[in-house]
Design an enzyme around this catalytic site. Sequence first.
Site, mmCIF file in Angstrom:
data_model
loop_
_atom_site.group_PDB
_atom_site.id
_atom_site.type_symbol
_atom_site.label_atom_id
_atom_site.label_comp_id
_atom_site.label_asym_id
_atom_site.label_seq_id
_atom_site.Cartn_x
_atom_site.Cartn_y
_atom_site.Cartn_z
ATOM 1 N N LYS A 1 0.844 -1.206 0.000
ATOM 2 C CA LYS A 1 0.000 0.000 0.000
ATOM 3 C C LYS A 1 0.876 1.253 0.000
ATOM 4 O O LYS A 1 2.093 1.166 0.229
ATOM 5 C CB LYS A 1 -0.905 -0.020 1.235
ATOM 6 C CG LYS A 1 -0.144 -0.029 2.565
ATOM 7 C CD LYS A 1 -1.059 -0.340 3.739
ATOM 8 C CE LYS A 1 -0.268 -0.342 5.034
ATOM 9 N NZ LYS A 1 -1.065 -0.858 6.162
ATOM 10 N N TYR B 1 14.707 30.520 7.149
ATOM 11 C CA TYR B 1 13.557 31.151 7.804
ATOM 12 C C TYR B 1 13.712 31.165 9.326
ATOM 13 O O TYR B 1 14.039 30.146 9.934
ATOM 14 C CB TYR B 1 12.273 30.394 7.479
ATOM 15 C CG TYR B 1 11.803 30.540 6.064
ATOM 16 C CD1 TYR B 1 11.469 31.785 5.536
ATOM 17 C CD2 TYR B 1 11.670 29.415 5.250
ATOM 18 C CE1 TYR B 1 11.019 31.898 4.226
ATOM 19 C CE2 TYR B 1 11.220 29.532 3.943
ATOM 20 C CZ TYR B 1 10.902 30.774 3.437
ATOM 21 O OH TYR B 1 10.456 30.878 2.144
HETATM 22 C C1 PLP Z 1 -0.254 -1.857 6.760
HETATM 23 C C2 PLP Z 1 -0.802 -3.130 7.254
HETATM 24 C C3 PLP Z 1 0.041 -4.240 7.485
HETATM 25 C C4 PLP Z 1 1.554 -4.153 7.361
HETATM 26 O O1 PLP Z 1 2.092 -3.593 8.540
HETATM 27 P P1 PLP Z 1 3.676 -3.546 8.785
HETATM 28 O O2 PLP Z 1 3.790 -3.144 10.212
HETATM 29 O O3 PLP Z 1 4.226 -2.510 7.872
HETATM 30 O O4 PLP Z 1 4.189 -4.906 8.532
HETATM 31 C C5 PLP Z 1 -0.543 -5.431 7.838
HETATM 32 N N1 PLP Z 1 -1.875 -5.537 7.995
HETATM 33 C C6 PLP Z 1 -2.712 -4.501 7.815
HETATM 34 C C7 PLP Z 1 -4.169 -4.682 8.015
HETATM 35 C C8 PLP Z 1 -2.205 -3.251 7.452
HETATM 36 O O5 PLP Z 1 -3.043 -2.223 7.278
#
Ligand code: PLP
Length: 381
Positions: A43, A274
């Site tokens: 993702k 800044y």
């Molecule tokens: C993002 C996600 C993962 C992966 O998590 P990591 O800590 O990056 O391994 C697994 N399960 C779900 C439901 C997620 O949303």
Amino acid sequence: MLLDKVDPRQRAWVEVEPKAIEANALAIKNRLPQDCLLMAVVKADGYGHGAETVAKAALKGGADYLGVATLQEGIDLRQAGISCPILLLGNLIDSEELNACIDWELMPTISTENEAVLSQKLAQENDKKLSVHIKVDTGMTRLGCELKDASALITRVDNSSFLDLQGIYSHLALADGDFEGEGAKITFQQKQKFENLLNSLSLNSKPVLIHLANSAGTLRECNLNYDMVRVGIALYGYSPIGDLSKDLVLQPALAVKAKITLIREVSAGIGVSYGHKFITKRESRLAVVGIGYADGVGRALSGKISVLINGEFFPQVGAITMDQLVIDITGNTEIVVGSVVTLLGKDQDKYLSPFSWSNASGSIPWEILCAFKYRLPRVIV
Ligand SMILES: *Cc1c(COP(=O)(O)O)cnc(C)c1O
């Protein structure tokens, strides 16, 4: 000829090493029990690495499944020619999205009775079977149905002629935190609740994949694996649980680099950037680097990070601005305009980790990685 596409290494860029992703997938897969599947979580554009690149490398390394958050992320992978099972970890809320799942053979996550009813109706209208996973909340309190409603929901989907129950899962809330005390306690409570539910079921559908563990749950030796694990951060080369045992080596797959665009000599007592949050204490040689918070180098990191040039660390000074930041290279005369600065990743024998940024800014490596924006071309190395 008119220049319409700038060299990706002109200003600032992200380098991604698919070989590292592939090796990480293989290393993780090798540690799992024989029949346990690996879902590569890609993702947020593969945690900033480029979803297609990561997905293909992970599949090469032995991943069986892909996990994405959104419908578009799933469609993009299908359009890239990827045909493995893909689970949407986020919730879909309308018919258009669920119809697209049917068309693209993407599996939605079902958390409620209403979602199950709608999915079944659409599948029936299309005269297709829609594969789904059901999510149960065991303590994360985000997506997933209430435990007390889980049995009824699962039975409904299991008995539907138009829904194909492919998986039942839940998500850990504290596995990647401090595991002494509360972390372990809550994690085992979640495991217990999940197993109590599973033991109470008798399903028609077989096999149904049971899954619970994220990277932290997978890497801790706590029997959280079941039939599949959902691995994100570890796939990219970072351990969310501190040091790993020697039999598992993960390789970071990403580096962030940018070029120096200007060098200036200033006297002592000069305010930089800044707010003049940094005042030179001595005659200084300062270099402007062409990367800023609009690229994903958070402003909260101002004055708290170092960069690498030719294997040597230099401090970043003053406020990080939208498009550039300043580093202090006093004493060095070899660095020139155009020299490459490594902000994250390896440079000779030195290394800068996203953990150094997240520790400095009160963030987490996940957020650091997915903050890199479209302005940074992904260069595959
Ligand atoms: C993002 C996600 C993962 C992966 O998590 P990591 O800590 O990056 O391994 C697994 N399960 C779900 C439901 C997620 O949303």
